[in-house]
Design a protein around this motif. Structure first.
Motif, short mmCIF file in Angstrom:
data_model
loop_
_atom_site.label_atom_id
_atom_site.label_comp_id
_atom_site.label_asym_id
_atom_site.label_seq_id
_atom_site.Cartn_x
_atom_site.Cartn_y
_atom_site.Cartn_z
N ALA A 1 65.99 97.79 121.89
CA ALA A 1 64.93 98.21 120.97
C ALA A 1 65.52 98.93 119.76
O ALA A 1 65.09 98.74 118.63
N ARG A 2 66.52 99.77 120.01
CA ARG A 2 67.18 100.49 118.92
C ARG A 2 67.84 99.52 117.94
O ARG A 2 67.74 99.66 116.72
N GLU A 3 68.50 98.52 118.49
CA GLU A 3 69.20 97.54 117.63
C GLU A 3 68.20 96.76 116.78
O GLU A 3 68.44 96.51 115.60
N ASN B 1 61.92 101.52 99.21
CA ASN B 1 62.13 101.82 100.63
C ASN B 1 63.40 102.64 100.84
O ASN B 1 63.42 103.57 101.65
N GLN B 2 64.46 102.30 100.12
CA GLN B 2 65.70 103.05 100.24
C GLN B 2 65.49 104.51 99.83
O GLN B 2 65.98 105.42 100.48
N ALA C 1 65.55 95.85 111.58
CA ALA C 1 64.33 95.83 110.77
C ALA C 1 64.47 96.74 109.55
O ALA C 1 64.07 96.38 108.44
N ILE C 2 65.05 97.93 109.75
CA ILE C 2 65.24 98.86 108.63
C ILE C 2 66.18 98.26 107.59
O ILE C 2 65.94 98.34 106.38
N ARG C 3 67.24 97.64 108.06
CA ARG C 3 68.17 96.97 107.14
C ARG C 3 67.43 95.94 106.29
O ARG C 3 67.59 95.90 105.08
N LEU D 1 56.98 104.24 112.03
CA LEU D 1 56.99 103.59 113.33
C LEU D 1 58.33 102.91 113.58
O LEU D 1 58.90 103.05 114.65
N ILE D 2 58.84 102.23 112.57
CA ILE D 2 60.11 101.52 112.76
C ILE D 2 61.26 102.51 112.90
O ILE D 2 62.15 102.33 113.72
N LEU D 3 61.24 103.60 112.12
CA LEU D 3 62.30 104.60 112.24
C LEU D 3 62.30 105.22 113.63
O LEU D 3 63.35 105.51 114.18
N ALA D 4 61.13 105.41 114.22
CA ALA D 4 61.05 105.98 115.56
C ALA D 4 61.68 105.07 116.60
O ALA D 4 62.16 105.53 117.63
N SER D 5 61.71 103.79 116.33
CA SER D 5 62.28 102.85 117.30
C SER D 5 63.81 102.87 117.31
O SER D 5 64.42 102.19 118.12
#
Length: 103
Positions: free
Chosen positions: A15-17, A33-34, A22-24, A1-5
């Protein structure tokens, strides 16, 4: 879900930023996760930028290598220069972030 954002959405430009932030945070000091994100492979081409479509360029995914392949319709007007056909790794990453590839 987060990657899709992380795909660019003109109606919600931040939203992309937030997705990237969040991924960072999810990957910081988290090897699992990495590794999970590192193992993702592209599966298909989602869209081709209109600028390339106007020039008769089609984009396919080479399933063996996972890289994008560009080809130009010989009857299409215009010419695609090497800067488009031979992209740098940074340009490829930018395309992925724009949503050209779906992982």
């Amino acid at each position: 879900l987060i990657l899709a954002s992380t795909q660019l959405d003109e109606s919600q430009p931040f939203a992309r930023e937030w997705g990237l932030f969040a991924i960072r945070n999810l990957c910081e000091d988290n090897v699992e996760n990495q590794r999970s994100i590192g193992e993702l492979k592209p599966t298909k081409v989602v869209s081709v930028p209109p600028e390339l479509q106007k020039q008769g360029v089609s984009v396919t995914l080479d399933e063996a290598t996972g890289k994008l392949k560009y080809s130009q319709d010989s009857e299409a007007g215009g010419r695609v220069g090497p800067a488009v056909l031979q992209q740098t790794p940074e340009q490829k990453s930018a395309e992925r972030r724009k949503g050209v590839l779906e992982a």
